[in-house]
Design a protein around this motif. Structure first.
Motif, PDB file in Angstrom:
ATOM      1  N   THR A  17     -25.879   0.183  -5.417  1.00  0.00           N
ATOM      2  CA  THR A  17     -24.526  -0.398  -5.427  1.00  0.00           C
ATOM      3  C   THR A  17     -23.624   0.435  -4.531  1.00  0.00           C
ATOM      4  O   THR A  17     -23.957   1.561  -4.171  1.00  0.00           O
ATOM      5  CB  THR A  17     -23.916  -0.412  -6.849  1.00  0.00           C
ATOM      6  OG1 THR A  17     -23.939   0.921  -7.370  1.00  0.00           O
ATOM      7  CG2 THR A  17     -24.677  -1.341  -7.775  1.00  0.00           C
ATOM      8  N   SER A  18     -22.448  -0.115  -4.235  1.00  0.00           N
ATOM      9  CA  SER A  18     -21.632   0.528  -3.206  1.00  0.00           C
ATOM     10  C   SER A  18     -20.953   1.797  -3.705  1.00  0.00           C
ATOM     11  O   SER A  18     -20.401   2.556  -2.926  1.00  0.00           O
ATOM     12  CB  SER A  18     -20.615  -0.453  -2.636  1.00  0.00           C
ATOM     13  OG  SER A  18     -19.706  -0.864  -3.608  1.00  0.00           O
ATOM     14  N   GLY A  19     -20.974   2.044  -4.990  1.00  0.00           N
ATOM     15  CA  GLY A  19     -20.507   3.339  -5.490  1.00  0.00           C
ATOM     16  C   GLY A  19     -19.007   3.447  -5.632  1.00  0.00           C
ATOM     17  O   GLY A  19     -18.462   4.541  -5.591  1.00  0.00           O
ATOM     18  N   SER A  20     -18.304   2.320  -5.822  1.00  0.00           N
ATOM     19  CA  SER A  20     -16.852   2.471  -5.983  1.00  0.00           C
ATOM     20  C   SER A  20     -16.501   3.043  -7.343  1.00  0.00           C
ATOM     21  O   SER A  20     -15.423   3.569  -7.523  1.00  0.00           O
ATOM     22  CB  SER A  20     -16.097   1.173  -5.703  1.00  0.00           C
ATOM     23  OG  SER A  20     -16.853   0.044  -5.927  1.00  0.00           O
ATOM     24  N   THR A  21     -17.390   2.937  -8.317  1.00  0.00           N
ATOM     25  CA  THR A  21     -17.042   3.453  -9.642  1.00  0.00           C
ATOM     26  C   THR A  21     -17.835   4.695 -10.051  1.00  0.00           C
ATOM     27  O   THR A  21     -17.608   5.241 -11.114  1.00  0.00           O
ATOM     28  CB  THR A  21     -17.231   2.366 -10.726  1.00  0.00           C
ATOM     29  OG1 THR A  21     -18.589   1.921 -10.699  1.00  0.00           O
ATOM     30  CG2 THR A  21     -16.327   1.191 -10.484  1.00  0.00           C
ATOM     31  N   ASP A  78     -13.679 -18.439  -2.568  1.00  0.00           N
ATOM     32  CA  ASP A  78     -13.517 -17.048  -2.998  1.00  0.00           C
ATOM     33  C   ASP A  78     -14.622 -16.792  -4.013  1.00  0.00           C
ATOM     34  O   ASP A  78     -14.557 -17.241  -5.151  1.00  0.00           O
ATOM     35  CB  ASP A  78     -12.122 -16.878  -3.610  1.00  0.00           C
ATOM     36  CG  ASP A  78     -11.908 -15.494  -4.205  1.00  0.00           C
ATOM     37  OD1 ASP A  78     -12.811 -14.635  -4.125  1.00  0.00           O
ATOM     38  OD2 ASP A  78     -10.811 -15.264  -4.772  1.00  0.00           O
ATOM     39  N   THR A 130     -23.708  -6.828  -6.810  1.00  0.00           N
ATOM     40  CA  THR A 130     -25.072  -6.468  -6.443  1.00  0.00           C
ATOM     41  C   THR A 130     -26.013  -6.857  -7.589  1.00  0.00           C
ATOM     42  O   THR A 130     -27.107  -7.379  -7.373  1.00  0.00           O
ATOM     43  CB  THR A 130     -25.179  -4.950  -6.189  1.00  0.00           C
ATOM     44  OG1 THR A 130     -24.135  -4.560  -5.296  1.00  0.00           O
ATOM     45  CG2 THR A 130     -26.524  -4.588  -5.592  1.00  0.00           C
ATOM     46  N   ASP A 155     -15.661  -5.856 -14.917  1.00  0.00           N
ATOM     47  CA  ASP A 155     -14.451  -6.388 -14.297  1.00  0.00           C
ATOM     48  C   ASP A 155     -13.498  -6.959 -15.349  1.00  0.00           C
ATOM     49  O   ASP A 155     -13.928  -7.546 -16.339  1.00  0.00           O
ATOM     50  CB  ASP A 155     -14.797  -7.501 -13.294  1.00  0.00           C
ATOM     51  CG  ASP A 155     -15.371  -6.945 -12.003  1.00  0.00           C
ATOM     52  OD1 ASP A 155     -15.236  -5.729 -11.759  1.00  0.00           O
ATOM     53  OD2 ASP A 155     -15.956  -7.728 -11.228  1.00  0.00           O
ATOM     54  N   LYS A 192     -14.369  -1.226   0.267  1.00  0.00           N
ATOM     55  CA  LYS A 192     -13.614  -1.348  -0.983  1.00  0.00           C
ATOM     56  C   LYS A 192     -12.800  -0.096  -1.252  1.00  0.00           C
ATOM     57  O   LYS A 192     -13.289   1.018  -1.047  1.00  0.00           O
ATOM     58  CB  LYS A 192     -14.566  -1.550  -2.144  1.00  0.00           C
ATOM     59  CG  LYS A 192     -15.314  -2.827  -2.023  1.00  0.00           C
ATOM     60  CD  LYS A 192     -16.145  -3.011  -3.246  1.00  0.00           C
ATOM     61  CE  LYS A 192     -17.280  -3.917  -2.902  1.00  0.00           C
ATOM     62  NZ  LYS A 192     -17.732  -4.653  -4.046  1.00  0.00           N
TER      63      LYS A 192
HETATM   64  P1  ATP Z   1     -20.428   0.294  -8.062  1.00  0.00           P
HETATM   65  O1  ATP Z   1     -20.988  -0.698  -9.002  1.00  0.00           O
HETATM   66  O2  ATP Z   1     -21.387   1.333  -7.603  1.00  0.00           O
HETATM   67  O3  ATP Z   1     -19.118   0.869  -8.539  1.00  0.00           O
HETATM   68  P2  ATP Z   1     -19.395  -1.933  -6.554  1.00  0.00           P
HETATM   69  O4  ATP Z   1     -19.116  -2.550  -7.888  1.00  0.00           O
HETATM   70  O5  ATP Z   1     -18.260  -1.850  -5.585  1.00  0.00           O
HETATM   71  O6  ATP Z   1     -20.042  -0.483  -6.714  1.00  0.00           O
HETATM   72  P3  ATP Z   1     -20.732  -4.267  -5.534  1.00  0.00           P
HETATM   73  O7  ATP Z   1     -21.827  -4.803  -6.343  1.00  0.00           O
HETATM   74  O8  ATP Z   1     -20.857  -4.310  -4.054  1.00  0.00           O
HETATM   75  O9  ATP Z   1     -20.573  -2.733  -5.869  1.00  0.00           O
HETATM   76  O10 ATP Z   1     -19.380  -4.999  -5.873  1.00  0.00           O
HETATM   77  C1  ATP Z   1     -19.188  -5.886  -6.961  1.00  0.00           C
HETATM   78  C2  ATP Z   1     -17.749  -5.839  -7.410  1.00  0.00           C
HETATM   79  O11 ATP Z   1     -16.878  -6.269  -6.346  1.00  0.00           O
HETATM   80  C3  ATP Z   1     -17.420  -6.765  -8.541  1.00  0.00           C
HETATM   81  O12 ATP Z   1     -17.750  -6.196  -9.790  1.00  0.00           O
HETATM   82  C4  ATP Z   1     -15.909  -6.968  -8.366  1.00  0.00           C
HETATM   83  O13 ATP Z   1     -15.188  -5.883  -8.914  1.00  0.00           O
HETATM   84  C5  ATP Z   1     -15.739  -6.960  -6.864  1.00  0.00           C
HETATM   85  N1  ATP Z   1     -15.731  -8.342  -6.322  1.00  0.00           N
HETATM   86  C6  ATP Z   1     -16.691  -8.927  -5.583  1.00  0.00           C
HETATM   87  N2  ATP Z   1     -16.325 -10.171  -5.197  1.00  0.00           N
HETATM   88  C7  ATP Z   1     -15.103 -10.390  -5.714  1.00  0.00           C
HETATM   89  C8  ATP Z   1     -14.186 -11.501  -5.682  1.00  0.00           C
HETATM   90  N3  ATP Z   1     -14.433 -12.628  -5.012  1.00  0.00           N
HETATM   91  N4  ATP Z   1     -13.025 -11.364  -6.357  1.00  0.00           N
HETATM   92  C9  ATP Z   1     -12.746 -10.231  -7.030  1.00  0.00           C
HETATM   93  N5  ATP Z   1     -13.558  -9.157  -7.092  1.00  0.00           N
HETATM   94  C10 ATP Z   1     -14.726  -9.228  -6.437  1.00  0.00           C
END
Ligand code: ATP
Ligand code: MG
Length: 645
Positions: A260-264, A407, A412, A496, A605
């Motif tokens: 995953t992208s590692g935002s959290t 939208d 992931t 979320d 992000k």
């Molecule tokens: P990590 O899980 O490691 O913190 P990440 O959550 O950023 O990283 P991704 O799987 O790339 O990794 O991102 C998914 C997240 O991106 C979702 O849980 C949500 O928070 C956000 N997201 C994706 N698409 C949308 C959208 N259309 N509207 C709102 N939020 C979105």
């Protein structure tokens, strides 16, 4: 906040696979009879041995998720071979290089031959079914060949975004124990070279355990080659044939690992399997983008992210589509690049991320307006909540008021899109991901896990499985259970926050960690950000909570201004007044820090957890910053904050 509604254009209702009545009926059936529904839609891919079982999933206990579990298939066969009869000469991939003078088209027959060669190169290096192969590549066709070659022979790929450092790469090589790496001499993005092979060398020096490195020549830059371990792709390809059988894969055999992208926090090795993933990726691609034969489809993601996996490669190719792959960046050589590429290749569907839209919006309308974009029919957004202001700009300026915007909310972990409009069926509300896709059962729960009905805000869960769902965290099933199924037992917790409105539309309000509680009022940071961005002088905003003596939590806003606008005390007051008027006094920021840059992951992000720490003055404890695109931004923010005190 914007509550505009955009009706489904008449032309779309006519052309689309799914209109509103059909959506309602299909959705209802997918919920009432998931086995029947998915047995039918499971037929959209070719099975070497047909499945007799459909859904076998359990969110309790050890959590076990299986779809089509006795079916046998192969992803590469579905994405290539089965199209050869009718589409051998159709273009599968349009490649657009970083330099606008470079592009090429790859037909399905050519794709077949290249993938077979790459597969044979791997086989000669003893890569077998179940082995992990790390792919660290620029956005060139060979990246697609590499992924499909793994799928063809049953190896599990782990694509690591080419912007990651040697350390991050080493971590990911070690985590999944890859013995083989596919890379290129150098990448090329925005005219700048990225030393991929040198990064691989540095990563292996740390991780060890790698027997083979296959190197694609992209720039011709000088690299060091280990005579035993490393081989040039073009030399290896010379001595293999363009025929390679497809391995028979069980539906539940792993297809790929993706971090995953590692935002959290520390990235998780998300594991996806074969059959259900492909059914879901191809079905969502067809219906969400209303893909018809002959459409030119472009998703701007990098193959290093799940969006690149599901919606550049697997979904579109399984559907026999023409998919565009772009090596470059939105602002090189100019801010018109995206729109010029659309005109050059007559792109009909364009799918990108809010971070790119906001950046281009900041550059004004002119770079868009000077292009035609007449071929565009549909726009898409993914990755973050898209604030209504950016949505409207995308709709009005890029889409000339005639292209619906899908939208698409997903993760992931979900493998494919879960909440989204369908262009022929769904009225659009800017900022809302609208309604669930077929088979998806969202539920909003309160902090204790109690399901909430009607128009409410809370935490977003999904109460039952869909075929594209991740099956485990690679090598750590316990972490899978802990992360997703323990917070609210028996449900998949997305992490979320979400609001549902009176029409049943879903609005993602940001990560639950980012929901703030101001004097007892819960609000999503996304709402305050959207309001700030609405102001004409603001380009981007990130909002976090910080401890506040009276309110419990106060609102701390980091604001990036439009090009040429200077920060001032007056502007600060203006922005506070603006939010107060737009949302209400409760949402007025307590503190505003003007910041030329925001810390972002390499997928674009905003990393709010770092901003939270800075707002709390907890500078020594910023956590894992290895996935940041530009670590210097953080130093700037910290210095700025300290100077203010
Ligand atoms: P990590 O899980 O490691 O913190 P990440 O959550 O950023 O990283 P991704 O799987 O790339 O990794 O991102 C998914 C997240 O991106 C979702 O849980 C949500 O928070 C956000 N997201 C994706 N698409 C949308 C959208 N259309 N509207 C709102 N939020 C979105
Ligand atoms: Mg996540």
């Amino acid at each position: 906040m914007s509550e505009a509604v955009h009706e489904v254009p008449a032309a779309w209702a006519k052309r689309a696979y799914i209109d509103d009545a059909k959506y309602q009926a299909m959705y209802q059936r997918s919920i009432d009879d998931p086995n029947g529904f998915w047995a039918e839609h499971g037929q959209r891919i070719h099975w070497m041995t047909p499945f007799t079982k459909v859904k076998n999933t359990d969110y309790n206990g050890d959590v076990s998720i299986k779809w089509f579990e006795d079916g046998v298939t192969n992803v590469a066969y579905n994405c290539i071979d089965r199209h050869l009869k009718n589409r051998a000469d159709q273009v599968a991939i349009i490649w657009e290089g970083d330099d606008p003078s470079e592009s090429k088209k790859i037909t399905y027959q050519e794709l077949h031959d290249e993938v077979c060669r790459m597969a044979n190169i791997l086989r000669l290096r003893n890569v077998e079914k179940g082995d992990r192969v790390t792919i660290y590549m620029p956005m060139i066709p060979e990246a697609a060949y590499a992924m499909l070659a793994c799928a063809r022979i049953g190896a599990i790929h782990s694509v690591v975004f080419g912007g990651f450092s040697p350390d991050s790469l080493a971590q990911r090589i070690t985590d999944c124990e890859s013995k083989c790496i596919i890379t290129a001499d150098e990448g090329l993005r925005g005219g700048r070279k990225v030393p991929l092979k040198a990064n691989v060398d540095a990563a292996i020096a740390k991780s060890g355990g790698v027997d083979h490195v296959i190197v694609v020549r992209r720039t011709g830059g000088a690299v060091e080659m280990d005579p035993v371990r490393d081989v040039w792709y073009h030399e290896a390809a010379d001595v293999v044939t363009a025929e390679c059988p497809c391995a028979e894969m069980n539906a539940e055999d792993p297809l790929f690992i993706l971090y995953t992208s590692g935002s959290t926090g520390k990235p998780k090795g998300v594991l996806h399997t074969t059959g259900g993933y492909l059914v879901f990726a191809s079905m969502t691609h067809q219906y969400v983008f209303d893909y018809h034969d002959g459409d030119i489809y472009w998703c701007t993601a990098d193959v290093g992210w799940v969006t690149g996996h599901s919606y550049i490669l697997y979904g579109p190719l399984a559907n026999g589509a023409t998919t565009l792959m772009f090596e470059g960046v939105p602002n090189y050589p100019t801010n018109s690049r995206f729109w010029e590429v659309i005109d050059k290749h007559k792109v009909n569907t364009f799918y990108t991320a809010p971070t790119a839209i906001r950046a281009l919006m900041q550059a004004g309308d002119e770079p868009v307006k000077k292009t035609s974009r007449a071929s565009l029919r549909l726009l898409g957004s993914v990755g973050e909540p898209i604030n209504p202001e950016a949505w409207e700009w995308y709709y009005r300026v890029v889409g000339d008021n005639r292209c619906p915007i899908v939208d698409t909310w997903w993760q992931t972990e979900t493998g494919g899109i879960l909440i989204t409009p369908l262009p022929g069926a769904t009225k659009l509300k800017p900022g809302s991901a609208t309604r669930p896709f077929f088979g998806v059962k969202p539920q909003i729960v309160d902090a204790e896990g109690k399901p909430l009905e009607g128009a409410v805000s809370g935490n977003l869960c999904i109460t039952d499985s869909w075929p594209g769902q991740m099956r485990s965290v690679y090598g750590d099933h316990q972490r899978f259970i802990e992360t997703y199924f323990k917070t609210y037992p028996g449900k998949y917790f997305t992490g979320d926050g979400c609001r549902r409105d009176e029409d049943g539309y879903y609005w993602i309000t940001g990560r639950v960690d980012d929901v703030i509680n101001v004097s007892g009022h819960r609000m999503g940071t996304a709402e305050v950000e959207s309001s700030l961005v609405l102001h004409e002088k603001v380009s981007e905003a990130a909002v976090v909570g910080y401890p506040h003596d009276i309110k419990g939590q106060g609102i701390y806003a980091y604001v990036t201004l439009m090009n040429g606008v200077e920060p001032s005390e007056e502007l600060r007051k203006e922005l506070v007044a603006h939010v107060r008027k737009d949302i209400g006094p409760i949402a007025a920021p307590d503190k505003i820090q003007f910041s030329p840059g925001l810390p972002k992951t390499r997928s674009g992000k905003i990393m709010r957890r770092i901003l939270r720490k800075i707002a709390e003055d907890d500078f020594g404890n910023l956590g894992d910053t290895s996935t940041l695109a530009d670590p210097a931004v953080v130093d700037d923010l910290v210095n700025n904050r300290q100077n203010k005190k």
